[in-house]
Design a protein around this motif. Sequence first.
Motif, PDB file in Angstrom:
ATOM      1  N   ILE A  47      -1.360 -12.671  -2.878  1.00  0.00           N
ATOM      2  CA  ILE A  47      -1.331 -11.429  -3.336  1.00  0.00           C
ATOM      3  C   ILE A  47      -0.113 -11.038  -3.548  1.00  0.00           C
ATOM      4  CG2 ILE A  47      -3.373 -10.774  -1.800  1.00  0.00           C
ATOM      5  CD1 ILE A  47      -1.545  -9.271   0.006  1.00  0.00           C
ATOM      6  N   PRO A  49       3.438  -8.512  -4.904  1.00  0.00           N
ATOM      7  CA  PRO A  49       3.774  -7.391  -4.415  1.00  0.00           C
ATOM      8  C   PRO A  49       3.013  -5.764  -4.991  1.00  0.00           C
ATOM      9  CG  PRO A  49       5.569  -8.819  -5.044  1.00  0.00           C
ATOM     10  CD  PRO A  49       4.300  -9.419  -5.528  1.00  0.00           C
ATOM     11  N   ILE A  52       0.341  -5.177  -2.801  1.00  0.00           N
ATOM     12  CA  ILE A  52       0.654  -4.544  -1.288  1.00  0.00           C
ATOM     13  C   ILE A  52       1.261  -3.239  -1.460  1.00  0.00           C
ATOM     14  CG2 ILE A  52       2.572  -4.987   0.365  1.00  0.00           C
ATOM     15  CD1 ILE A  52       2.628  -7.985  -0.268  1.00  0.00           C
ATOM     16  N   THR A  53       1.665  -2.821  -2.730  1.00  0.00           N
ATOM     17  CA  THR A  53       2.274  -1.643  -2.761  1.00  0.00           C
ATOM     18  C   THR A  53       1.225  -0.438  -3.165  1.00  0.00           C
ATOM     19  OG1 THR A  53       4.565  -2.137  -3.477  1.00  0.00           O
ATOM     20  CG2 THR A  53       3.786   0.111  -4.011  1.00  0.00           C
ATOM     21  N   ILE A  57      -1.241  -2.178   1.959  1.00  0.00           N
ATOM     22  CA  ILE A  57      -1.373  -3.334   2.590  1.00  0.00           C
ATOM     23  C   ILE A  57      -0.283  -3.571   3.791  1.00  0.00           C
ATOM     24  CG2 ILE A  57      -1.935  -5.786   2.884  1.00  0.00           C
ATOM     25  CD1 ILE A  57      -3.858  -4.277   1.636  1.00  0.00           C
ATOM     26  N   GLU A  59       2.442  -4.877   6.803  1.00  0.00           N
ATOM     27  CA  GLU A  59       3.105  -6.413   6.806  1.00  0.00           C
ATOM     28  C   GLU A  59       2.353  -7.262   7.880  1.00  0.00           C
ATOM     29  OE1 GLU A  59       6.171  -9.195   6.706  1.00  0.00           O
ATOM     30  OE2 GLU A  59       5.863  -6.872   5.579  1.00  0.00           O
ATOM     31  N   LEU A  62       0.189 -10.294   6.336  1.00  0.00           N
ATOM     32  CA  LEU A  62       0.663 -11.176   5.422  1.00  0.00           C
ATOM     33  C   LEU A  62       0.972 -12.230   6.678  1.00  0.00           C
ATOM     34  CD1 LEU A  62       3.326  -9.691   3.293  1.00  0.00           C
ATOM     35  CD2 LEU A  62       0.878  -9.966   3.052  1.00  0.00           C
ATOM     36  N   ARG A  65       5.146 -15.514   3.550  1.00  0.00           N
ATOM     37  CA  ARG A  65       5.725 -15.077   2.448  1.00  0.00           C
ATOM     38  C   ARG A  65       6.295 -16.328   1.728  1.00  0.00           C
ATOM     39  NH1 ARG A  65       9.053 -10.185   2.669  1.00  0.00           N
ATOM     40  NH2 ARG A  65       7.969  -8.641   4.229  1.00  0.00           N
ATOM     41  N   GLY A  90       2.997 -12.450  -1.164  1.00  0.00           N
ATOM     42  CA  GLY A  90       2.171 -12.529   0.067  1.00  0.00           C
ATOM     43  C   GLY A  90       1.141 -13.385   0.338  1.00  0.00           C
ATOM     44  N   VAL A  92      -2.489 -14.164   2.515  1.00  0.00           N
ATOM     45  CA  VAL A  92      -3.443 -13.628   3.633  1.00  0.00           C
ATOM     46  C   VAL A  92      -4.460 -14.638   3.891  1.00  0.00           C
ATOM     47  CG1 VAL A  92      -2.792 -11.201   3.030  1.00  0.00           C
ATOM     48  CG2 VAL A  92      -4.748 -12.304   1.748  1.00  0.00           C
ATOM     49  N   TYR A 292      -5.994  -9.432  -6.494  1.00  0.00           N
ATOM     50  CA  TYR A 292      -5.594  -7.906  -6.934  1.00  0.00           C
ATOM     51  C   TYR A 292      -6.707  -7.576  -8.189  1.00  0.00           C
ATOM     52  CZ  TYR A 292      -2.916  -4.740  -9.934  1.00  0.00           C
ATOM     53  OH  TYR A 292      -2.534  -3.664 -10.752  1.00  0.00           O
TER      54      TYR A 292
END
Length: 406
Positions: A47, A49, A52-53, A57, A59, A62, A65, A90, A92, A292
């Motif tokens: 995934i 950034p 995530i933003t 999502i 931390e 994850l 990284r 990230g 998952v 995404y």
Amino acid sequence: MTTGTFDAVVVGGGPAGATAATDLARAGRHVLLLDREGRIKPCGGAIPPRLITDFAIPEELLVARVTAARIVSPSAREAAMPVTEGGFVGMVDREHFDAWLRDRAVEAGAERRAGTFVRIEREDGATIVRYRPKGARPDAPLAALRTRAVIGADGALSAVGRQCVPGADATPFVFAYHEIVRAPCDAPAARYDGARCEVHYRGTLSPDFYAWIFPHGATVSVGTGSARKGFDLKDAVRELRALAGLDHVATIRREGAPIPLRPLRRWDDGRNVVLAGDAAGVVAPASGEGIYYAMLGGRFAADAVDEFLATGNARALAAARRRFMRLHGPVFWMLGLMQSYWYGNDARRERFVSICRDPDVQSLTWDAYMNKELVKARPLAHLRIFLKNLAHLTGLVPAWAREPAA
């Protein structure tokens, strides 16, 4: 027996369906999330950034990284692609990631039921969703939900789409298979790196797609995909594990599923049904990236249904596809062309990997992936990439330029 009346029923609890249910519940709609439970999609789990933003999502979801990628050609030549400017991708595990998304939908106010969608019926102007509750006997009567709208987020072979949306049964697929294995604790650093993704382009591993090794912290996703009938995905993964020195580690689970190759031409039925996620075909060609795009498609489907519920105008449903394609249609088109040509045979794959060594290609690729936008601010870099691609296509690149950097 009808067991509830809802503004919307979302069929499928993956990233697209869970996101749609969350957004509709937050908008004050009475929504039900119908999910089969226990189904884990084969997925590398990457995934960006931007996801995530945009989708908040946390931390703790994850499991790793990733700060670099290693691209491997058919002849085992490599291209190292470090993530630019200290960024990361990230990772998952879909088993836990999807469950968390479904829990968030319930926390937002959505109702959730476990069961398998069977069909949609129209009765006296009402829409009825028939489903088989989890654990019900095969001969038991189907349960029923009365609803004003339906979002079909039930995967690539969407039963909602095939029943309701013209053309939903004609989508081409890549069939993906992966094995989740224990991360090695004794592997040489050169062979496995828990902060690096590996992408392998070799005909024996996939004749028309690619194979991958993606770190998941304590585990690793090792997989491949192909649209070619008869290609043995399990044999290919076995070969890849041996190449990577992962044939001795324990296998935790095995999963397989079809992945659509292009967005459907239509996502709604013109009445009160709209598709999202794999059901709408929103998996990026060439890369196979889908999380995404699934979540964004789920959000757009929720917005479209919310507008439909407010106005009664079924044309509002078409906005989901229109918004998505306006943002990402050019990228999907470009990636589709890239896959159809560069993945065609091992000679082309060899050249493709050599292109991946180019600093301009790496920089623009990471920028586009991380931010989910075509990078237009560097016209000279785009021109250089165009000329280099032309040289590779015409075979004008000298042999030394295809060798990995020292």
